[in-house]
Each structure stands twice: as C-alpha cells, then as structure tokens.
Design a protein around this motif. Sequence first.
Motif, PDB file in Angstrom:
ATOM      1  N   LEU A   1       0.822  -1.205   0.000  1.00  0.00           N
ATOM      2  CA  LEU A   1       0.000   0.000   0.000  1.00  0.00           C
ATOM      3  C   LEU A   1       0.863   1.265   0.000  1.00  0.00           C
ATOM      4  N   GLY A   2       0.464   2.239  -0.797  1.00  0.00           N
ATOM      5  CA  GLY A   2       1.050   3.572  -0.723  1.00  0.00           C
ATOM      6  C   GLY A   2       2.468   3.687  -1.221  1.00  0.00           C
ATOM      7  N   SER A   3       2.778   3.097  -2.374  1.00  0.00           N
ATOM      8  CA  SER A   3       4.143   3.180  -2.908  1.00  0.00           C
ATOM      9  C   SER A   3       4.284   4.395  -3.819  1.00  0.00           C
ATOM     10  N   GLY A   4       4.027   5.579  -3.230  1.00  0.00           N
ATOM     11  CA  GLY A   4       4.246   6.846  -3.918  1.00  0.00           C
ATOM     12  C   GLY A   4       5.338   7.612  -3.180  1.00  0.00           C
ATOM     13  N   PHE A   5       5.184   8.928  -3.073  1.00  0.00           N
ATOM     14  CA  PHE A   5       6.171   9.685  -2.290  1.00  0.00           C
ATOM     15  C   PHE A   5       5.661   9.934  -0.885  1.00  0.00           C
ATOM     16  N   ASP A   6       4.516  10.616  -0.795  1.00  0.00           N
ATOM     17  CA  ASP A   6       3.898  10.760   0.522  1.00  0.00           C
ATOM     18  C   ASP A   6       2.395  10.481   0.379  1.00  0.00           C
ATOM     19  N   PRO A   7       1.979   9.236   0.667  1.00  0.00           N
ATOM     20  CA  PRO A   7       2.724   8.159   1.335  1.00  0.00           C
ATOM     21  C   PRO A   7       3.700   7.460   0.391  1.00  0.00           C
ATOM     22  N   GLY A   8       4.635   6.756   1.008  1.00  0.00           N
ATOM     23  CA  GLY A   8       5.583   5.952   0.264  1.00  0.00           C
ATOM     24  C   GLY A   8       7.004   6.230   0.680  1.00  0.00           C
ATOM     25  N   VAL A   9       7.648   7.139  -0.041  1.00  0.00           N
ATOM     26  CA  VAL A   9       9.041   7.464   0.256  1.00  0.00           C
ATOM     27  C   VAL A   9       9.185   7.994   1.679  1.00  0.00           C
ATOM     28  N   THR A  10       8.241   8.811   2.121  1.00  0.00           N
ATOM     29  CA  THR A  10       8.340   9.354   3.477  1.00  0.00           C
ATOM     30  C   THR A  10       8.252   8.248   4.532  1.00  0.00           C
ATOM     31  N   ASN A  11       7.480   7.197   4.254  1.00  0.00           N
ATOM     32  CA  ASN A  11       7.451   6.039   5.152  1.00  0.00           C
ATOM     33  C   ASN A  11       8.813   5.357   5.186  1.00  0.00           C
ATOM     34  N   VAL A  12       9.421   5.210   4.000  1.00  0.00           N
ATOM     35  CA  VAL A  12      10.724   4.554   3.908  1.00  0.00           C
ATOM     36  C   VAL A  12      11.798   5.422   4.564  1.00  0.00           C
ATOM     37  N   TYR A  13      11.716   6.741   4.379  1.00  0.00           N
ATOM     38  CA  TYR A  13      12.642   7.638   5.093  1.00  0.00           C
ATOM     39  C   TYR A  13      12.586   7.371   6.601  1.00  0.00           C
ATOM     40  N   THR A  14      11.377   7.223   7.127  1.00  0.00           N
ATOM     41  CA  THR A  14      11.209   7.003   8.561  1.00  0.00           C
ATOM     42  C   THR A  14      11.852   5.687   8.984  1.00  0.00           C
ATOM     43  N   ALA A  15      11.621   4.638   8.201  1.00  0.00           N
ATOM     44  CA  ALA A  15      12.217   3.337   8.508  1.00  0.00           C
ATOM     45  C   ALA A  15      13.740   3.391   8.413  1.00  0.00           C
ATOM     46  N   TYR A  16      14.243   4.129   7.431  1.00  0.00           N
ATOM     47  CA  TYR A  16      15.692   4.271   7.243  1.00  0.00           C
ATOM     48  C   TYR A  16      16.319   5.000   8.434  1.00  0.00           C
ATOM     49  N   ALA A  17      15.653   6.065   8.874  1.00  0.00           N
ATOM     50  CA  ALA A  17      16.151   6.811  10.032  1.00  0.00           C
ATOM     51  C   ALA A  17      16.147   5.933  11.281  1.00  0.00           C
ATOM     52  N   ALA A  18      15.062   5.191  11.488  1.00  0.00           N
ATOM     53  CA  ALA A  18      14.963   4.329  12.665  1.00  0.00           C
ATOM     54  C   ALA A  18      16.047   3.247  12.640  1.00  0.00           C
ATOM     55  N   LYS A  19      16.396   2.776  11.456  1.00  0.00           N
ATOM     56  CA  LYS A  19      17.396   1.709  11.327  1.00  0.00           C
ATOM     57  C   LYS A  19      18.818   2.232  11.517  1.00  0.00           C
ATOM     58  N   HIS A  20      19.117   3.412  10.970  1.00  0.00           N
ATOM     59  CA  HIS A  20      20.509   3.852  10.887  1.00  0.00           C
ATOM     60  C   HIS A  20      20.881   5.013  11.820  1.00  0.00           C
ATOM     61  N   TYR A  21      19.897   5.763  12.315  1.00  0.00           N
ATOM     62  CA  TYR A  21      20.224   6.990  13.046  1.00  0.00           C
ATOM     63  C   TYR A  21      19.728   7.040  14.476  1.00  0.00           C
ATOM     64  N   PHE A  22      18.784   6.174  14.847  1.00  0.00           N
ATOM     65  CA  PHE A  22      18.159   6.304  16.170  1.00  0.00           C
ATOM     66  C   PHE A  22      18.013   4.951  16.864  1.00  0.00           C
ATOM     67  N   ASP A  23      18.030   5.002  18.166  1.00  0.00           N
ATOM     68  CA  ASP A  23      17.588   3.864  18.959  1.00  0.00           C
ATOM     69  C   ASP A  23      16.068   3.919  19.153  1.00  0.00           C
ATOM     70  N   GLU A  24      15.535   5.142  19.176  1.00  0.00           N
ATOM     71  CA  GLU A  24      14.100   5.348  19.350  1.00  0.00           C
ATOM     72  C   GLU A  24      13.727   6.677  18.709  1.00  0.00           C
TER      73      GLU A  24
END
Length: 400
Positions: A136-159
């Motif tokens: 669902l929602g493979s556009g930019f917003d939604p879509g890329v912005t969701n992936v940005y969030t997952a990328y940040a959670a994976k590489h930049y934050f503990d929480e």
Amino acid sequence: MSRVLIIGAGGVAAVTIKKCARLPEHFDEIYLASRTVSKCEALQAEVGADRVKAVYAVDADNAEEVEALINKVKPDLLINLALPYQDLPIMDACLATGTDYLDTANYEPKDEAKFEYSWQWAYQDKFKDKGIMALLGSGFDPGVTNVYTAYAAKHYFDEIHYLDIVDCNGGDHGQAFATNFNPEINIREITQRGRFWEDGQWKETDPLSVREDLDYQNIGVRASYLMFHEELESIVKHFPSLKRARFWMTFGDAYLNHLKVLEGIGMTSIEPIDFQGQKIVPLEFLKAVLPNPGSLAEGYTGMTCIGTYITGVKDGKEKTIFIYNNCDHAACFEEVGAQAVSYTTGVPAMIGAALMLNGTWKGAGVWNMEQFDPDPFMDMLNQHGLPWDVLECEQSPFKR
C-alpha cells in the motif's frame, strides 16, 4: 519472466510506465489498461509496442471486469494507478485471481471525503490466506516518506519520538489556479479537518488553521499548513515510540484565496445537485474546467522539497535529522514529459513494483512501506531520479 498489468493512464501512470519500460530486467512484459483506451494507446506509441505489449479498456470500479482482464493478461503483479475510489474493487479482483497488488494511495469512498487504511487493512487475512501480497502507498507521501522514517529508525536512532513530514512545491506553472494531481482528490483532501498524533491519541484542527513558516532546502521560506495525510496512520502504528507525528504542506496565498471563494460558493461540495434535469456533483464539474495536471508540465519552473524531520534518541542523546529530496520540474519534463509532482509519485511506484517482482520485498498479506528493509528502496531512489540527502540538525524547526 515478469509480467505487470498497470491500471491507469494519468500523469503518475505515464511516469511509472516510462520508467518501467526502461528496465526490462525487472519488467519483461508491460500491459496497460484504463477507462479511456486512447490514453493507453498514446503511451504505448510513446514507449513502443515492444515494451507495452497490449492495451485494454477497463472500468476499474467493476471488480468482475478487472478480474476478467487479469485472467486474460495473467500478470505477476497489478500496479493500481487508478483513483483511490477504485482500490477495493481492484483488490477484490486480485484476491479472486491470486495476483499481487500495489497502489500509491489508500482507499476513499466516492460519497464521503474520508481516507484511511481501515478498509484495506481489513484484507490482511484474506491476502495472507491466499498467499499473495498487497503493498500500500508506494508513492512519495505516502511511500518514500514512510521509507525515510524506517531508514532513520534503522541507521540513526535507537528510538524515534517526533516526526514532521513536510511537502513543499516551490514551482510555478503560470496558472491562476490549478492542482498538481487529480483536482477532485486534491481538493477533497485539503478541505478536510487537520489531524495529527500526539501523546497516544489523534487530535484535530480546523482545515488549514495551523501554519508554520519553514525554510525549505534550495527553495526558501514557505507557509506550511498542518493537514492529515494517510502515512501518519501507518507510521504511528509501526513506530509506537512516537510521541507526536504531523504532516505539513505548502500553499500560496493566491491558491488559498481561490480555494476559499470556490468553497464559499459551493463548488467544492461532493453532494449532488439538480442542474437542468440532471444530477451533478459540483466538485466533479470543477475538476472538468480546471487544467489537467498533466498539461502543467511544459514550462513548469522551480522544484519540490519533500522530506521528514525526525527527532529521537541515539546512545542516550537526543538528535534531529532531516531526510529529503529536491525534484526539479523542468528536469522531469525533459526526462519523461511530466511535472515533478507526477514524477515523485510515479518513480516510487516503479521501485516498489521492482522490489516485489525480484523478491526483495516479499510476504503474504497487506503491507505498508515502512514494514520492509528500507535500504534497497533508498538505493533505487538514488539510481532512478529521486536522490536524497540527510541533514543532521542542531535542533528541529518545530516547537515541542
């Protein structure tokens, strides 16, 4: 061999089709369908009959008609680039035929300006039991912005604790009043009450009543208004550490003045009225007289900036980052004959489809973008026209 069926032939679909056509390693055979078959034929002529193998007329409101088309084409994946009203009939057809599904926007009932994921999330068990996947929602917003969030959670934050998605179109198309995607969907969306997540609950605001003046990379300061956008609903579900999540979009004074007048005289209403013995919906009539978003591309100048401010904790210390993309209208027109708003939605649809077809993103059931490993998607954004940057900020531009 992979075979895809794309339903839709508007501005976003045109971008997706052209991008898919350039990647035979992911998309061996492409089939195209729309209510208006002449649009499909024009796109087929543009990319070549060797890439778009056949075109069809289909009423995407009719699940049985879509099902019959799927049975004829036998695609590995159906890419739904039709209207949000048509998501459920197309999902029903995919369910009946055992076909994987992808879209760029969540379902919205035709007779009510309300969009949320509940209707599509309700298909989870059915798709899982059938052994097929819906993305669902493979556009930019939604879509890329969701992936940005997952990328940040994976590489930049503990929480992650605070999320603000920002969407700025700093371009100029020269029209007095026009929307950059389907006018009916656009106006229904922005005239609704704002909604955001804070302290474990949804809070509402009057439409476009909360404003922040934000400085956008390579564009400058623009008035940004709080709205509800569907990616918030899935992001807060999948990142429960979030204390607050909001969405902001820019609008110029001229646009808002036109909108206020149109709303004031009833032209944005979705309630049918009697006109010369016929029932017409004012907003549908307004859509018919406004410029087609696809017609805005030539001569469109400036760029977009869409991104995600995220504040959270890493190694016990608070930090803020901004992940974003700038997309140039003129460069998009030169590449694929589209304006940047269509481009920023059409490219992610292609990327999501490629990752499904090659098995990188795979799983039975109904999925949102942030549930998969973000890295392959982020890599493909850089490769296919939507490069991104990460800024580490001293502090968030937003107050607590």
